[in-house]
Design an enzyme around this catalytic site. Structure first.
Site, PDB file in Angstrom:
ATOM      1  N   SER A  30       0.666  -0.952  -0.144  1.00 22.98           N
ATOM      2  CA  SER A  30      -0.184  -0.003  -0.141  1.00 22.98           C
ATOM      3  C   SER A  30       0.803   1.384  -0.003  1.00 22.98           C
ATOM      4  CB  SER A  30      -0.924   0.069   1.089  1.00 22.98           C
ATOM      5  OG  SER A  30      -0.233   0.096   2.418  1.00 22.98           O
ATOM      6  N   THR A  31       2.343   1.636   0.815  1.00 19.99           N
ATOM      7  CA  THR A  31       2.814   2.795   0.521  1.00 19.99           C
ATOM      8  C   THR A  31       3.488   2.188  -0.785  1.00 19.99           C
ATOM      9  OG1 THR A  31       3.705   1.642   2.713  1.00 19.99           O
ATOM     10  CG2 THR A  31       4.562   4.044   1.722  1.00 19.99           C
ATOM     11  N   ASP A  81      10.861   0.160  -1.857  1.00 21.08           N
ATOM     12  CA  ASP A  81       9.954  -0.846  -1.667  1.00 21.08           C
ATOM     13  C   ASP A  81       9.210  -0.344   0.320  1.00 21.08           C
ATOM     14  OD1 ASP A  81       7.941  -3.028  -1.027  1.00 21.08           O
ATOM     15  OD2 ASP A  81       9.634  -4.332  -1.551  1.00 21.08           O
ATOM     16  N   ALA A  83       7.923  -1.567   3.720  1.00 25.23           N
ATOM     17  CA  ALA A  83       8.357  -2.993   4.700  1.00 25.23           C
ATOM     18  C   ALA A  83       6.899  -3.080   5.840  1.00 25.23           C
ATOM     19  CB  ALA A  83      10.001  -2.218   5.632  1.00 25.23           C
ATOM     20  N   ASP A  84       7.517  -4.543   6.771  1.00 31.31           N
ATOM     21  CA  ASP A  84       6.437  -4.848   7.315  1.00 31.31           C
ATOM     22  C   ASP A  84       7.146  -4.197   9.153  1.00 31.31           C
ATOM     23  OD1 ASP A  84       4.770  -5.880   6.131  1.00 31.31           O
ATOM     24  OD2 ASP A  84       6.122  -7.458   5.735  1.00 31.31           O
ATOM     25  N   LYS A  94       9.981  -8.235   5.604  1.00 31.84           N
ATOM     26  CA  LYS A  94       9.099  -8.176   4.846  1.00 31.84           C
ATOM     27  C   LYS A  94       8.300  -9.157   4.119  1.00 31.84           C
ATOM     28  CE  LYS A  94      10.682  -5.844   1.100  1.00 31.84           C
ATOM     29  NZ  LYS A  94       9.135  -5.029   1.180  1.00 31.84           N
ATOM     30  N   GLY A  95       7.606  -9.024   3.423  1.00 29.65           N
ATOM     31  CA  GLY A  95       6.465 -10.085   2.669  1.00 29.65           C
ATOM     32  C   GLY A  95       5.188  -9.953   2.907  1.00 29.65           C
ATOM     33  N   GLY A  97       2.975  -8.736   1.694  1.00 30.39           N
ATOM     34  CA  GLY A  97       1.946  -8.761   0.055  1.00 30.39           C
ATOM     35  C   GLY A  97       2.386  -9.757  -0.372  1.00 30.39           C
ATOM     36  N   GLU A 103      10.549  -9.177  -4.851  1.00 29.94           N
ATOM     37  CA  GLU A 103      11.267  -8.235  -3.879  1.00 29.94           C
ATOM     38  C   GLU A 103      12.948  -8.459  -3.987  1.00 29.94           C
ATOM     39  OE1 GLU A 103       7.588  -6.580  -1.655  1.00 29.94           O
ATOM     40  OE2 GLU A 103       8.619  -7.554  -0.890  1.00 29.94           O
TER      41      GLU A 103
HETATM   42  C1  5RP Z   1       4.975  -6.937   0.229  1.00 24.51           C
HETATM   43  C2  5RP Z   1       6.136  -6.029   1.552  1.00 24.51           C
HETATM   44  C3  5RP Z   1       5.195  -4.739   1.607  1.00 24.51           C
HETATM   45  O1  5RP Z   1       6.466  -4.208   1.469  1.00 24.51           O
HETATM   46  C4  5RP Z   1       4.809  -4.557   2.865  1.00 24.51           C
HETATM   47  O2  5RP Z   1       3.606  -5.935   3.335  1.00 24.51           O
HETATM   48  C5  5RP Z   1       4.566  -2.744   4.402  1.00 24.51           C
HETATM   49  O3  5RP Z   1       3.541  -3.224   2.875  1.00 24.51           O
HETATM   50  P1  5RP Z   1       2.486  -1.754   2.917  1.00 24.51           P
HETATM   51  O4  5RP Z   1       2.911  -1.251   2.727  1.00 24.51           O
HETATM   52  O5  5RP Z   1       1.401  -2.200   2.662  1.00 24.51           O
HETATM   53  O6  5RP Z   1       2.434  -1.630   4.579  1.00 24.51           O
HETATM   54  O7  5RP Z   1       6.812  -7.003   2.090  1.00 24.51           O
HETATM   55  O8  5RP Z   1       5.274  -7.935   0.435  1.00 24.51           O
END
Ligand code: 5RP
Length: 223
Positions: A30-31, A81, A83-84, A94-95, A97, A103
């Site tokens: 989403s970011t 990118d 990150a979680d 990460k991951g 999504g 990635e």
């Molecule tokens: C996807 C990822 C994303 O970068 C991570 O989940 C962050 O997502 P968001 O920006 O929606 O919080 O690693 O695989």
């Protein structure tokens, strides 16, 4: 500011790191979607992007930004990118999504990883967010047992009641109960387990810069 507004802020701030005339690496989430939307304003100044997921590819193309296969291009100047989780040294989980393998591939092909995240993602020790691991289905139960031996609890990620299938045709395990004090070693070790495609700890491909969205504005962290 809401979390969504912080994501918009860092998505726009990341444009400063895009090198005119060069292909940009684009993550997932989403970011990153905020970044892709902002990137449309400078699409005439870049040849295009290498994307880390089918979802990002679709969004980029819908905005008229050409997407190249990673094998068609050499080294990429910058990879943007989300990150979680991100720790004080630029190591990430990460991951969330499910796009972690692509990635990591695009990050490894890039000179510089610029992480964009809201301040809720900043942690002292990685592992509070369930660590995603992409796995080959026939190895799932053995890998679950290997994580149990480390004190972790691994569960197959579901979508609509069925195992989620990644863009690579594999499954995701989400692992809770870990405190990852040595991310480099953890990443190297778990990546050696037969059946693991990629572990969602990014220590070898860590961030060089993090644009962190805070109530006071964008904080730039360098590692
Ligand atoms: C996807 C990822 C994303 O970068 C991570 O989940 C962050 O997502 P968001 O920006 O929606 O919080 O690693 O695989």
């Amino acid at each position: 500011m809401t979390q969504d507004e912080l994501k918009t802020l860092v998505g726009q701030a990341a444009l400063e790191y895009v090198v005119p005339g060069e292909i940009v690496g684009v993550g997932t989430g989403s970011t990153v979607n905020k970044f892709i939307d902002a990137l449309a304003a400078m699409k005439d100044r870049i040849p295009g992007a290498v994307s880390s997921s089918n979802a990002s590819t679709e969004r980029l193309r819908a905005l008229g930004i050409p997407v190249f296969d990673s094998n068609e291009v050499g080294e990429i100047a910058v990879y943007i990118d989300g990150a979680d989780e991100i720790d004080g040294r630029g190591h990430m989980v990460k991951g969330g999504g499910a796009a972690l393998t692509r990635e990591k591939i695009v990050a490894a092909q890039s000179r510089r990883f610029v992480c964009i995240a809201d301040e809720s993602k900043r942690v002292e020790v990685l592992g509070a967010f369930p660590v995603p691991v992409e796995v080959i289905p026939m190895a799932v139960q053995r890998i679950v047992r290997q994580f149990a031996a480390l004190g972790g609890s691994a569960a197959v990620r579901l979508r609509d009641g069925q195992p989620l299938i990644t863009d690579n045709g594999q499954q995701i395990l989400d692992v809770t109960g870990l405190r990852i004090k040595d991310p480099l070693r953890f990443e190297s070790d778990v990546n050696q387990w037969p059946g693991v495609v990629t572990v969602g700890v990014f220590a070898h491909q860590k961030a060089a810069v993090c644009l962190l969205g805070t109530a006071a504005g964008v904080q730039t962290l360098t590692y």
